[in-house]
Design an enzyme around this catalytic site. Sequence first.
Site, PDB file in Angstrom:
ATOM      1  N   TYR A  33       0.824  -1.209   0.000  1.00 31.87           N
ATOM      2  CA  TYR A  33       0.000   0.000   0.000  1.00 31.87           C
ATOM      3  C   TYR A  33       0.853   1.251   0.000  1.00 31.87           C
ATOM      4  CZ  TYR A  33       1.008   0.949   4.945  1.00 31.87           C
ATOM      5  OH  TYR A  33       1.644   1.254   6.111  1.00 31.87           O
ATOM      6  N   LYS A 147       6.578  -1.986   1.860  1.00 32.43           N
ATOM      7  CA  LYS A 147       5.395  -1.374   2.503  1.00 32.43           C
ATOM      8  C   LYS A 147       4.212  -2.330   2.375  1.00 32.43           C
ATOM      9  CE  LYS A 147       3.261   3.189   3.073  1.00 32.43           C
ATOM     10  NZ  LYS A 147       3.357   3.276   4.530  1.00 32.43           N
ATOM     11  N   GLU A 180      12.422   2.202  13.949  1.00 33.48           N
ATOM     12  CA  GLU A 180      11.526   3.295  13.520  1.00 33.48           C
ATOM     13  C   GLU A 180      10.265   3.241  14.368  1.00 33.48           C
ATOM     14  OE1 GLU A 180      10.090   2.680   9.484  1.00 33.48           O
ATOM     15  OE2 GLU A 180      10.075   0.519   9.780  1.00 33.48           O
ATOM     16  N   LEU A 205      11.291   1.251   6.837  1.00 33.51           N
ATOM     17  CA  LEU A 205      10.692   1.727   5.591  1.00 33.51           C
ATOM     18  C   LEU A 205      11.422   3.003   5.166  1.00 33.51           C
ATOM     19  CD1 LEU A 205       8.190   1.180   3.698  1.00 33.51           C
ATOM     20  CD2 LEU A 205       7.159   3.121   4.872  1.00 33.51           C
TER      21      LEU A 205
HETATM   22  N1  PLP Z   1       7.798   3.875   8.799  1.00 38.99           N
HETATM   23  C1  PLP Z   1       6.670   3.144   8.772  1.00 38.99           C
HETATM   24  C2  PLP Z   1       6.654   1.795   9.412  1.00 38.99           C
HETATM   25  C3  PLP Z   1       5.520   3.647   8.158  1.00 38.99           C
HETATM   26  O1  PLP Z   1       4.392   2.908   8.130  1.00 38.99           O
HETATM   27  C4  PLP Z   1       5.560   4.939   7.583  1.00 38.99           C
HETATM   28  C5  PLP Z   1       4.372   5.509   6.928  1.00 38.99           C
HETATM   29  O2  PLP Z   1       3.347   4.921   6.816  1.00 38.99           O
HETATM   30  C6  PLP Z   1       6.758   5.675   7.641  1.00 38.99           C
HETATM   31  C7  PLP Z   1       7.862   5.100   8.245  1.00 38.99           C
HETATM   32  C8  PLP Z   1       6.841   7.047   7.042  1.00 38.99           C
HETATM   33  O3  PLP Z   1       6.777   6.977   5.644  1.00 38.99           O
HETATM   34  P1  PLP Z   1       6.305   8.238   4.768  1.00 38.99           P
HETATM   35  O4  PLP Z   1       7.179   9.384   5.200  1.00 38.99           O
HETATM   36  O5  PLP Z   1       6.574   7.813   3.372  1.00 38.99           O
HETATM   37  O6  PLP Z   1       4.875   8.461   5.067  1.00 38.99           O
END
Ligand code: PLP
Length: 290
Positions: A33, A147, A180, A205
């Site tokens: 997603y 993701k 994270e 991610l």
């Molecule tokens: N880390 C995780 C586990 C996430 O689910 C997300 C966003 O959904 C992020 C980091 C941040 O990603 P982004 O800056 O692309 O929204």
Amino acid sequence: MSRVSYVNGRYYPHSKVSVHVEDRGYQFADGVYEVILIKNRYLVDEEPHLDRLDRSLQALEIDWPMKQASLKHVIKEIINKNKLKDGIVYIQITRGVAKRDHGFPKKSKPTLVITARPLLMPHLNTNNKGAKVITIPDIRWKRCDIKSVSLLPNVLGKQAAREQGAQEAWQFDEEGFVTEGTSTNAWMLDTDNNLITRYLDEAILSGVTRLTIIDIAKKEGIKIVERPFTVDEAKKSKEAFFTSSTSFLTPVVQIDDVIIGNGAPGLLTTKLLASYLRYVDCPKSNTLIS
Ligand code: PLP
């Protein structure tokens, strides 16, 4: 106004839309997603989000359900049909519908779901008072760079945070290094004014917001160090924050029972948030929904 959602080539009233009971996303979390922010009718960082979607699909060997240009068209349509000015668009692609069996089906058509909804953003300004985060062991699989819709540890972590009056849970690995947040990337500023965030590997991610903040910080002459940091280091940091497409850059003022800095958002954090807000409002970097 009633919401409209998209599934496999058709737009439906949101309250009526559904997918098949044997969709592999539903049975195996066999899908990926993206969440993209819509700000003032601009899609923020659409390209990097679609690039990451491509990487996630490739990693799981799921075919693109349509050409990228067609997907961009559907995204625009769904935003227009929902009459959104500020909000989020959610894109989910699963391996599709097949008789339940763990291995990949010989033939299946990916399921594409796109939804959109408004997002109120009063907290996303430089008056943000900051958030508390808790720390929890990272119990996720070893491919967090994908993701995937398989988010159970993240769900449990976010719930634990909420139950402890916190906004986010920072996960730490077996050596005590922060990986994270459950839906955000983690950052800290050390006493030598190095802005630290974990380097990209399969443990986290690659946040689109993380990459944008790195760019902005570099342009502003801030020293960035991409390396893992421990929970202990974070608790002794001058400043800390987390980033994501929907939380932007949220100052962290407490980690577990430890107050960070003087308990208010740090100066550098506030400056970076202001720069990020300018970036998000800057039409050049984003795609206008016409
Ligand atoms: N880390 C995780 C586990 C996430 O689910 C997300 C966003 O959904 C992020 C980091 C941040 O990603 P982004 O800056 O692309 O929204």
